[in-house]
Design a protein around this motif. Structure first.
Motif, mmCIF file in Angstrom:
data_model
loop_
_atom_site.group_PDB
_atom_site.id
_atom_site.type_symbol
_atom_site.label_atom_id
_atom_site.label_comp_id
_atom_site.label_asym_id
_atom_site.label_seq_id
_atom_site.Cartn_x
_atom_site.Cartn_y
_atom_site.Cartn_z
ATOM 1 N N SER A 1 2.110 9.451 -6.248
ATOM 2 C CA SER A 1 2.479 10.749 -5.735
ATOM 3 C C SER A 1 3.809 10.885 -6.670
ATOM 4 O O SER A 1 3.581 12.338 -7.038
ATOM 5 C CB SER A 1 2.959 10.835 -4.368
ATOM 6 N N GLY A 2 4.436 10.005 -7.157
ATOM 7 C CA GLY A 2 5.680 10.315 -7.819
ATOM 8 C C GLY A 2 5.192 10.624 -9.466
ATOM 9 O O GLY A 2 5.551 11.616 -10.064
ATOM 10 N N GLN A 3 3.915 9.914 -9.868
ATOM 11 C CA GLN A 3 3.520 10.235 -11.068
ATOM 12 C C GLN A 3 2.689 11.445 -11.296
ATOM 13 O O GLN A 3 3.002 12.300 -12.389
ATOM 14 C CB GLN A 3 2.291 9.107 -11.361
ATOM 15 N N VAL A 4 2.215 11.971 -10.068
ATOM 16 C CA VAL A 4 1.844 13.328 -10.029
ATOM 17 C C VAL A 4 2.909 14.661 -10.253
ATOM 18 O O VAL A 4 2.399 15.310 -11.062
ATOM 19 C CB VAL A 4 0.838 13.557 -8.721
ATOM 20 N N ASN A 5 3.735 14.269 -9.542
ATOM 21 C CA ASN A 5 4.968 14.954 -9.474
ATOM 22 C C ASN A 5 5.660 15.191 -11.039
ATOM 23 O O ASN A 5 6.218 16.096 -11.647
ATOM 24 C CB ASN A 5 5.844 14.930 -8.554
ATOM 25 N N ARG A 6 5.726 13.881 -11.452
ATOM 26 C CA ARG A 6 6.198 13.917 -12.917
ATOM 27 C C ARG A 6 5.342 14.426 -13.847
ATOM 28 O O ARG A 6 5.886 15.062 -14.972
ATOM 29 C CB ARG A 6 6.473 12.352 -13.226
ATOM 30 N N ASP A 7 3.957 14.311 -13.776
ATOM 31 C CA ASP A 7 3.189 15.116 -14.531
ATOM 32 C C ASP A 7 3.081 16.618 -14.674
ATOM 33 O O ASP A 7 3.189 17.429 -15.534
ATOM 34 C CB ASP A 7 1.557 14.566 -14.615
ATOM 35 N N ARG A 8 3.396 17.178 -13.328
ATOM 36 C CA ARG A 8 3.554 18.255 -13.136
ATOM 37 C C ARG A 8 4.899 19.085 -13.724
ATOM 38 O O ARG A 8 4.754 20.004 -14.499
ATOM 39 C CB ARG A 8 3.570 18.869 -11.689
ATOM 40 N N ARG A 9 5.865 18.196 -13.744
ATOM 41 C CA ARG A 9 7.256 18.711 -14.353
ATOM 42 C C ARG A 9 7.022 18.599 -15.852
ATOM 43 O O ARG A 9 7.693 19.495 -16.423
ATOM 44 C CB ARG A 9 8.278 17.761 -13.817
ATOM 45 N N ALA A 10 6.420 17.769 -16.254
ATOM 46 C CA ALA A 10 6.394 17.492 -17.871
ATOM 47 C C ALA A 10 5.370 18.968 -18.360
ATOM 48 O O ALA A 10 5.690 19.477 -19.431
ATOM 49 C CB ALA A 10 5.337 16.338 -18.181
ATOM 50 N N HIS A 11 4.177 19.328 -17.486
ATOM 51 C CA HIS A 11 3.775 20.637 -17.982
ATOM 52 C C HIS A 11 4.806 21.773 -17.969
ATOM 53 O O HIS A 11 4.345 22.532 -18.896
ATOM 54 C CB HIS A 11 2.518 20.885 -16.890
ATOM 55 N N VAL A 12 5.352 21.656 -16.896
ATOM 56 C CA VAL A 12 6.425 22.980 -16.820
ATOM 57 C C VAL A 12 7.380 22.757 -18.156
ATOM 58 O O VAL A 12 7.743 23.962 -18.942
ATOM 59 C CB VAL A 12 7.197 22.921 -15.698
ATOM 60 N N ARG A 13 7.938 21.833 -18.498
ATOM 61 C CA ARG A 13 8.941 21.482 -19.890
ATOM 62 C C ARG A 13 7.932 22.017 -20.863
ATOM 63 O O ARG A 13 8.447 22.635 -21.868
ATOM 64 C CB ARG A 13 9.164 19.994 -20.034
ATOM 65 N N ARG A 14 6.487 21.517 -21.213
ATOM 66 C CA ARG A 14 5.989 21.903 -22.361
ATOM 67 C C ARG A 14 5.775 23.494 -22.205
ATOM 68 O O ARG A 14 5.525 23.934 -23.594
ATOM 69 C CB ARG A 14 4.542 21.171 -22.395
ATOM 70 N N ARG B 1 0.762 -1.063 -0.056
ATOM 71 C CA ARG B 1 0.036 -0.003 -0.222
ATOM 72 C C ARG B 1 0.867 1.344 -0.101
ATOM 73 O O ARG B 1 0.698 2.305 -0.587
ATOM 74 C CB ARG B 1 -0.969 -0.099 1.170
ATOM 75 N N ASP B 2 1.912 1.171 0.832
ATOM 76 C CA ASP B 2 2.830 2.411 0.860
ATOM 77 C C ASP B 2 3.462 2.676 -0.389
ATOM 78 O O ASP B 2 3.775 3.747 -0.907
ATOM 79 C CB ASP B 2 4.042 2.227 2.036
ATOM 80 N N HIS B 3 3.964 1.643 -1.151
ATOM 81 C CA HIS B 3 4.518 1.444 -2.516
ATOM 82 C C HIS B 3 3.822 2.096 -3.459
ATOM 83 O O HIS B 3 4.160 3.151 -4.270
ATOM 84 C CB HIS B 3 4.876 0.274 -2.967
ATOM 85 N N VAL B 4 2.397 1.698 -3.487
ATOM 86 C CA VAL B 4 1.357 2.308 -4.290
ATOM 87 C C VAL B 4 1.299 3.792 -4.245
ATOM 88 O O VAL B 4 1.173 4.786 -5.334
ATOM 89 C CB VAL B 4 0.129 1.520 -4.122
ATOM 90 N N LEU B 5 1.172 4.151 -2.951
ATOM 91 C CA LEU B 5 0.967 5.776 -2.636
ATOM 92 C C LEU B 5 2.095 6.558 -3.285
ATOM 93 O O LEU B 5 1.997 7.640 -3.566
ATOM 94 C CB LEU B 5 0.848 5.876 -1.290
ATOM 95 N N ARG B 6 3.398 5.907 -2.754
ATOM 96 C CA ARG B 6 4.465 6.601 -3.317
ATOM 97 C C ARG B 6 4.647 6.601 -4.899
ATOM 98 O O ARG B 6 4.936 7.663 -5.349
ATOM 99 C CB ARG B 6 5.749 5.985 -2.712
ATOM 100 N N HIS B 7 4.017 5.740 -5.554
ATOM 101 C CA HIS B 7 4.373 5.489 -6.729
ATOM 102 C C HIS B 7 3.249 6.599 -7.656
ATOM 103 O O HIS B 7 3.600 7.330 -8.483
ATOM 104 C CB HIS B 7 3.707 4.224 -7.532
#
Length: 208
Positions: free
Chosen positions: A116-129, A108-114
């Protein structure tokens, strides 16, 4: 994260399947009823727009799992996942996945970290675009890719695939990569980017 006995039961319930190159393992819009476990091979996530353009979300190599968010959301697949090379996959029903999350705290902890990490990666991708210069977008993508792949980064479907993922033409990607190479930040090999100077790359990814 799972004990051997539980893994053996899951292996029996979810037998492996061999998927040839070019085959689809999950299609955009279909109900996300199974978690796709990629044991070996490479899968690419794409979406074809109404005007014939292709958006590439990701290219992943096993072992890994794909589309956790879509499965846990209980909705539909948000991309079409196609085998770029021959793959070995298992399909874990969402009911089994939810049971594991309830019963195994470390999972469960792993899934939550994953997620959360995906949300942060998507935000960084928006900044790059939002960056006005293609060189900055490409440098940012390479810097982000280093988080998982290290200094030797495999291009998702060569330069054409990278363009589909970022929203640039292959010609624009090629020009931007040449600028980074001439600056000494990277070296370009067939299908691969080798990072030579991470600091210079990071600095170029922040330029406006």
């Amino acid at each position: 994260m799972l004990e051997d006995a539980r893994l053996e039961r899951l292996a029996e319930q979810c037998p492996p399947r061999e998927v040839p190159a070019g085959a689809t393992v999950a299609r955009f819009g279909d109900p996300a009823q199974h978690l796709v476990i990629l044991e070996g091979g490479t899968l690419s996530a794409t979406y074809d727009t109404g005007d014939g353009s292709r958006v590439r979300f990701a290219t992943v190599t096993g072992p890994c799992v794909i589309d956790k968010a879509a499965v846990l959301d209980g909705g539909a697949h948000t991309a079409t996942w196609t085998a770029s090379a021959a793959c070995r996959v298992r399909f874990l029903p969402v009911s089994l996945l939810r049971g594991l999350i309830d019963e195994v705290p470390t999972l469960r902890d792993h899934v939550l970290r994953h997620l959360s990490g995906q949300v942060n990666r998507d935000r960084r991708a928006h900044v790059r675009r939002a960056a006005p210069r293609p060189v900055v977008q490409i440098a940012g993508w390479v810097a982000e890719s280093m988080r998982e792949q290290g200094s030797r980064i495999t291009l998702p479907g060569a330069q054409q695939g990278l363009g589909e993922e970022i929203g640039l033409s292959r010609v624009t990607v090629n020009r931007a990569l040449r600028v980074l190479a001439e600056a000494g930040a990277i070296r370009i090999e067939p299908g691969v980017i080798v990072v030579l100077d991470p600091r210079r790359l990071s600095a170029m990814s922040r330029r406006s």
